[in-house]
Design an enzyme around this catalytic site. Structure first.
Site, mmCIF file in Angstrom:
data_model
loop_
_atom_site.group_PDB
_atom_site.id
_atom_site.type_symbol
_atom_site.label_atom_id
_atom_site.label_comp_id
_atom_site.label_asym_id
_atom_site.label_seq_id
_atom_site.Cartn_x
_atom_site.Cartn_y
_atom_site.Cartn_z
ATOM 1 N N LYS A 76 71.087 7.776 -22.559
ATOM 2 C CA LYS A 76 71.761 7.748 -23.865
ATOM 3 C C LYS A 76 73.267 7.947 -23.654
ATOM 4 O O LYS A 76 73.840 8.989 -23.945
ATOM 5 C CB LYS A 76 71.181 8.806 -24.787
ATOM 6 C CG LYS A 76 69.726 8.529 -25.152
ATOM 7 C CD LYS A 76 69.136 9.614 -26.029
ATOM 8 C CE LYS A 76 67.683 9.308 -26.361
ATOM 9 N NZ LYS A 76 67.056 10.370 -27.173
ATOM 10 N N ASP B 226 56.396 14.483 -24.204
ATOM 11 C CA ASP B 226 57.322 14.172 -25.291
ATOM 12 C C ASP B 226 57.041 14.976 -26.550
ATOM 13 O O ASP B 226 55.916 15.006 -27.061
ATOM 14 C CB ASP B 226 57.246 12.676 -25.610
ATOM 15 C CG ASP B 226 58.336 12.233 -26.558
ATOM 16 O OD1 ASP B 226 59.495 12.636 -26.352
ATOM 17 O OD2 ASP B 226 58.032 11.482 -27.502
ATOM 18 N N LYS C 256 56.953 4.047 -22.095
ATOM 19 C CA LYS C 256 57.075 4.780 -23.344
ATOM 20 C C LYS C 256 56.103 4.221 -24.382
ATOM 21 O O LYS C 256 55.329 3.306 -24.097
ATOM 22 C CB LYS C 256 58.517 4.728 -23.835
ATOM 23 C CG LYS C 256 59.494 5.386 -22.847
ATOM 24 C CD LYS C 256 60.930 5.283 -23.285
ATOM 25 C CE LYS C 256 61.240 6.170 -24.474
ATOM 26 N NZ LYS C 256 61.204 7.600 -24.136
ATOM 27 N N ARG D 222 97.754 9.103 -23.227
ATOM 28 C CA ARG D 222 96.575 9.116 -24.098
ATOM 29 C C ARG D 222 95.321 8.664 -23.362
ATOM 30 O O ARG D 222 94.248 9.252 -23.528
ATOM 31 C CB ARG D 222 96.836 8.247 -25.324
ATOM 32 C CG ARG D 222 95.677 8.129 -26.310
ATOM 33 C CD ARG D 222 94.974 9.446 -26.596
ATOM 34 N NE ARG D 222 95.887 10.506 -26.989
ATOM 35 C CZ ARG D 222 95.577 11.792 -26.968
ATOM 36 N NH1 ARG D 222 94.393 12.186 -26.507
ATOM 37 N NH2 ARG D 222 96.453 12.701 -27.337
ATOM 38 N N GLU E 281 55.428 8.479 -20.323
ATOM 39 C CA GLU E 281 55.590 9.364 -21.475
ATOM 40 C C GLU E 281 54.234 9.576 -22.147
ATOM 41 O O GLU E 281 53.524 8.615 -22.462
ATOM 42 C CB GLU E 281 56.560 8.730 -22.467
ATOM 43 C CG GLU E 281 56.729 9.518 -23.765
ATOM 44 C CD GLU E 281 57.578 8.767 -24.766
ATOM 45 O OE1 GLU E 281 58.816 8.838 -24.640
ATOM 46 O OE2 GLU E 281 57.007 8.104 -25.654
#
Length: 282
Positions: free
Chosen positions: A138, A219, A170, A103, A198
């Site tokens: 991410k 963006d 950002k 597994r 960004e």
């Protein structure tokens, strides 16, 4: 089979994953009670889906951890596109050990091949445009090195591996600093050499460049605005389209002339592929 990645300890990963499954003290109750200690199995791992392969050397490491004498033949290359029904690996060894490792091995290959397969679909969608596909941060905590390895197997280019290898300014950084230009100036004054900024509006482009941006992340811009932004930048720094990119929209964005497109869902949302392992008594 040699396998190594920067900032990834394969032996520690295998040990921790098996420990999670086996408990303390380590025990596979089913195999111990059903399978004789000296029984041997041979088996074939195969894909029930058409996939881009990733993770077979890691699967092999799980089997070897529990049966150092296991015989393994890898039948597909990392990054190789294979048809549904393709055999990926043959193995023969101690039945208890192989069943105990099964597994963990399959989970890893299913997950990483799922990422590689989705990535390959995005790469193929922008083929011929000259635009490169980037991944993002991410990723599932603890699996970044593996997941970014899988995107490479699918044909993407790794972007930042972490917070340490480039500045990425950002909207929240801009909100604290007061403006795109001020945030960028602070990063440059701190001696940062890679400064990704960004911007979500055309009027932020020139202030970012003037302050020292070395890469612009455009963006959530549609294709028309991206094309305008690329024209304004005029090759002074690389440009990256990001935000809400799907398989349906990526080609139009790539055709605007951006250098890169980054897609978070490569690692954030890729479904596992269907891979099985069928054993028989050796």
């Amino acid at each position: 089979m040699e396998f190594s990645l920067d900032r990834f300890d394969l032996d520690a990963f295998v040990a921790a994953t098996l420990a999670e499954d086996l408990g303390n003290p380590p025990r596979d109750v089913t195999s111990e009670s059903v399978i004789p200690a000296d029984a041997r199995f041979s088996g074939v791992m195969d894909s029930r889906d058409a996939i881009a392969v990733a993770g077979l050397p890691i699967a092999a490491a799980f089997f070897r951890a529990l049966d150092p004498s296991v015989e393994i033949e890898v039948l597909a290359g990392e990054g190789e596109a294979v048809a549904a029904g393709s055999d990926l690996m043959r193995l023969s060894g101690n039945a208890r050990a192989l069943l105990t490792a099964e597994r963990s091995a399959l989970n890893t290959v299913q997950h990483l091949s799922g990422i590689a397969t989705l990535t390959r679909a995005y790469v193929e969608a922008i083929a011929g445009t000259g635009c490169a596909l980037l991944d993002t941060r991410k990723t599932i905590p603890g699996l970044r090195a593996l997941e970014k390895y899988a995107t490479r197997m699918g044909g993407a280019t790794n972007h930042r591996m972490g917070l340490w290898d480039a500045a990425m300014i950002k909207d929240n950084h801009v909100a604290v600093a007061g403006s795109v230009g001020e945030a960028t100036r602070r990063a440059k004054a701190a001696g940062v050499t890679r400064i990704i900024v960004e911007v979500d509006r055309i009027d932020q482009i020139e202030p970012a460049l003037a302050a020292g941006a070395t890469h612009l992340l455009l963006d959530n811009m549609d294709a028309d605005v991206l094309r305008e932004a690329v024209g304004i930048v005029a090759g002074r720094v690389p440009t990256e389209a990001s935000g809400g990119v799907t398989l349906e929209t990526i080609r139009a964005k790539a055709e605007t002339g951006v250098t890169y497109i980054s897609v978070g869902r490569l690692t954030q949302s890729a479904p596992a592929v269907d891979i099985g392992l069928d054993f028989a008594l050796a």
